[in-house]
Design a protein around this motif. Structure first.
Motif, PDB file in Angstrom:
ATOM      1  N   GLU A  40      -5.875  12.106   4.056  1.00 37.52           N
ATOM      2  CA  GLU A  40      -5.978  10.595   5.116  1.00 37.52           C
ATOM      3  C   GLU A  40      -5.060   8.989   4.172  1.00 37.52           C
ATOM      4  O   GLU A  40      -4.804   7.944   5.415  1.00 37.52           O
ATOM      5  CB  GLU A  40      -7.414  10.009   4.133  1.00 37.52           C
ATOM      6  N   ASN A  41      -4.971   9.454   3.215  1.00 37.89           N
ATOM      7  CA  ASN A  41      -3.679   7.525   3.422  1.00 37.89           C
ATOM      8  C   ASN A  41      -2.257   8.104   4.051  1.00 37.89           C
ATOM      9  O   ASN A  41      -1.807   6.632   4.331  1.00 37.89           O
ATOM     10  CB  ASN A  41      -3.416   7.871   2.030  1.00 37.89           C
ATOM     11  N   GLU A  92      -8.485  -3.349   7.732  1.00 35.98           N
ATOM     12  CA  GLU A  92      -8.963  -2.248   7.438  1.00 35.98           C
ATOM     13  C   GLU A  92      -8.250  -1.060   6.563  1.00 35.98           C
ATOM     14  O   GLU A  92      -9.510  -0.448   5.862  1.00 35.98           O
ATOM     15  CB  GLU A  92     -10.012  -1.940   8.208  1.00 35.98           C
ATOM     16  N   ALA A  93      -7.506  -0.266   7.405  1.00 36.25           N
ATOM     17  CA  ALA A  93      -7.008   0.908   6.937  1.00 36.25           C
ATOM     18  C   ALA A  93      -6.203   0.704   5.724  1.00 36.25           C
ATOM     19  O   ALA A  93      -5.887   1.531   4.937  1.00 36.25           O
ATOM     20  CB  ALA A  93      -5.825   1.043   8.281  1.00 36.25           C
ATOM     21  N   ARG A 137      -8.653  -9.029   3.981  1.00 34.38           N
ATOM     22  CA  ARG A 137      -9.886  -8.388   4.601  1.00 34.38           C
ATOM     23  C   ARG A 137     -10.591 -10.129   5.153  1.00 34.38           C
ATOM     24  O   ARG A 137     -11.267  -9.988   6.755  1.00 34.38           O
ATOM     25  CB  ARG A 137     -10.771  -7.678   4.581  1.00 34.38           C
ATOM     26  N   ARG A 161      -8.538   1.477   2.853  1.00 28.09           N
ATOM     27  CA  ARG A 161      -9.016   2.143   2.828  1.00 28.09           C
ATOM     28  C   ARG A 161      -7.953   3.310   1.710  1.00 28.09           C
ATOM     29  O   ARG A 161      -8.547   4.521   1.035  1.00 28.09           O
ATOM     30  CB  ARG A 161      -9.047   3.375   3.830  1.00 28.09           C
ATOM     31  N   MET A 195      -7.566  12.708   0.137  1.00 25.42           N
ATOM     32  CA  MET A 195      -7.596  11.387   0.392  1.00 25.42           C
ATOM     33  C   MET A 195      -6.234  10.914   0.203  1.00 25.42           C
ATOM     34  O   MET A 195      -5.432   9.959   1.224  1.00 25.42           O
ATOM     35  CB  MET A 195      -8.222  11.492  -1.174  1.00 25.42           C
ATOM     36  N   CYS A 239       0.532  -1.384   0.098  1.00 28.61           N
ATOM     37  CA  CYS A 239      -0.011   0.437  -0.674  1.00 28.61           C
ATOM     38  C   CYS A 239       0.899   1.437  -0.227  1.00 28.61           C
ATOM     39  O   CYS A 239       0.365   1.852  -0.095  1.00 28.61           O
ATOM     40  CB  CYS A 239      -0.598  -0.122   1.066  1.00 28.61           C
ATOM     41  N   ARG A 263      -8.438  -6.653  -0.918  1.00 27.99           N
ATOM     42  CA  ARG A 263      -9.972  -6.675  -0.186  1.00 27.99           C
ATOM     43  C   ARG A 263      -9.425  -8.307   0.294  1.00 27.99           C
ATOM     44  O   ARG A 263     -10.632  -9.220   1.469  1.00 27.99           O
ATOM     45  CB  ARG A 263     -10.578  -7.057  -1.411  1.00 27.99           C
ATOM     46  N   ASP A 275      -3.409   6.797   7.990  1.00 28.20           N
ATOM     47  CA  ASP A 275      -3.760   5.442   7.814  1.00 28.20           C
ATOM     48  C   ASP A 275      -2.706   4.033   7.451  1.00 28.20           C
ATOM     49  O   ASP A 275      -2.322   3.426   8.277  1.00 28.20           O
ATOM     50  CB  ASP A 275      -4.810   4.947   6.951  1.00 28.20           C
ATOM     51  N   ASP A 334      -8.294   1.432  -1.533  1.00 28.57           N
ATOM     52  CA  ASP A 334      -9.172   2.162  -2.303  1.00 28.57           C
ATOM     53  C   ASP A 334      -9.303   3.514  -2.631  1.00 28.57           C
ATOM     54  O   ASP A 334     -10.010   4.004  -3.580  1.00 28.57           O
ATOM     55  CB  ASP A 334     -10.672   1.526  -1.529  1.00 28.57           C
ATOM     56  N   ARG A 335      -9.057   4.300  -2.169  1.00 29.55           N
ATOM     57  CA  ARG A 335      -8.557   5.633  -2.290  1.00 29.55           C
ATOM     58  C   ARG A 335      -7.752   5.741  -2.938  1.00 29.55           C
ATOM     59  O   ARG A 335      -7.224   6.663  -4.023  1.00 29.55           O
ATOM     60  CB  ARG A 335      -7.641   6.705  -1.055  1.00 29.55           C
TER      61      ARG A 335
END
Length: 387
Positions: A287-288, A325-326, A360, A329, A284, A254, A357, A291, A332-333
């Motif tokens: 926020e990345n 979960e982080a 998770r 996100r 966004m 990520c 995905r 996270d 996805d962003r």
């Protein structure tokens, strides 16, 4: 961070970025993972660069979990990085388990080829869900084993067995009259039949995820891992650190996806300015960063607890939930920031989204870990009431 871990991590990062990343669009990367030929080629290059199995030291010792965290994070900067560096699941977790529980003879026969990168392995625990088999609840295990002379005979079916196709070492879980057991087996074996390899959302792991039938598998008694009936205890020895290792590797992926999305946002112009200058995009990416840093801190905390010898299922559950979960996100962003480019295969961003995905779910879906934590909350509360 220790100097040795920093030095190893630096070499791994340079190797993954410079040597491995160009292979990401290699045609040998298929729907069920990279082909064996590609795995062997990448591992030969890692061996030549001195970064093969970097978390295990030349004397057989293991980096601390906090040291391992930064090394595995760097290996995860490419979806192919863990495969090349031999830090991927399920091999990394299986090596850890064998190192903790295996006898010296078992380590020589089964662990050494894994550490040397000459073999892959598979962990046969999960069973077909619609047949009522073991999944998130391993106590539902239906695969049975019985002692016949100096051999154990195993029968059952397994599902979502990562890397079974092409593996040379297997760890098979089955239930005896004593309880859960683990067995080390050489693969392939005619008694272990791959029925089919599933088409799944992820495709980073060699061999994919298979449904397997085990019919009359005979295993010598000295290939039982540990003692009869202790299998669930050994599973926790493996699974708690393995959950954390997944977090380490996918954090690296990520981080790379965010780098790609950031580069895109700083180059692409729309409505008179580059995308990053639009608050909807810039926020966004901000926020990345938040996270990613929180995921890094959670991993470091959990690794420190494990190094202290007191990591339980609660800590690994918290890390698995928070980090997966982080990172979902973040992934996805990254796709959203890149728009159409984010859903194409032109960069690894689309693959990282798919892999996270799946992350998770495997090693316990978020909801199961939350349920486990809720049970602990209730148990701890009752203890305070009776104290």
């Amino acid at each position: 961070m220790s100097e040795r871990a920093a030095a190893i991590a630096e070499r791994v990062e340079a190797f993954v970025r410079g040597v491995v990343a160009p292979y990401e669009r290699d045609r040998r990367c298929g729907p069920h993972g990279p082909a064996e030929e590609l795995v062997a080629e990448l591992r030969d290059k890692a061996r030549a660069a001195g970064v093969l199995t970097p978390h295990i030291l030349p004397d057989g010792g293991h980096l601390s979990q906090r040291e391992t965290a930064v090394v595995l994070r760097m290996s995860g900067l490419s979806p192919l990085g863990p495969i090349a560096c031999n830090t991927a699941a399920p091999d990394e977790g299986n090596m850890y388990l064998l190192g903790k529980v295996g006898s010296e003879a078992q380590k020589q026969r089964f662990l050494a080829p894994l550490v040397e990168g000459h073999a892959r392995s598979a962990f046969f625990m999960t069973e077909p869900a619609l047949e009522g088999g073991a999944g998130s609840d391993p106590s539902m295990m239906k695969t049975l084993c019985r002692l016949d002379g100096n051999h154990w005979v195993i029968d059952g079916r397994k599902a979502f067995i990562t890397g079974a196709e092409g593996a040379k070492v297997g760890i098979v879980m089955a239930r005896s009259d004593d309880g859960a057991c683990m067995f080390l087996v050489d693969l392939p074996d005619p008694a272990i039949r791959i029925e089919r390899v599933l088409d799944t959302i992820d495709n980073s792991m060699p061999g994919g995820h298979a449904i397997v039938a085990i019919e009359g598998l005979r295993v010598p008694a000295d290939q039982m891992l540990g003692a009869s009936g202790e299998g669930f205890k050994y599973a926790q020895v493996r699974l708690s650190p393995a959950r954390l290792s997944h977090c380490m590797r996918w954090l690296g992926a990520c981080i790379r996806a965010n780098e790609i999305a950031t580069d895109y946002a700083c180059r692409r112009e729309a409505f008179g300015k580059v995308l990053v200058d639009h608050e909807g995009v810039g926020f966004m990416l901000a926020e990345n960063l938040i996270d990613l840093k929180q995921a890094e801190l959670m991993i470091d905390w959990c690794a420190g607890v494990l190094d202290g010898g007191s990591l339980g299922t609660a800590e690994s559950s918290m890390a698995k939930v928070a980090v997966s979960e982080a990172l979902m996100r973040v992934a996805d962003r990254c796709v959203q920031v890149m728009g159409g480019a984010g859903v194409s295969g032109d960069t690894i961003v689309e693959q990282v989204f798919r892999e996270i995905r799946a992350f998770r779910i495997y090693d316990g879906p978020t909801e199961v870990h939350k349920w486990s934590l809720a049970k602990k909350i209730k148990r701890d509360w009752r203890q305070t009431q009776t104290a």
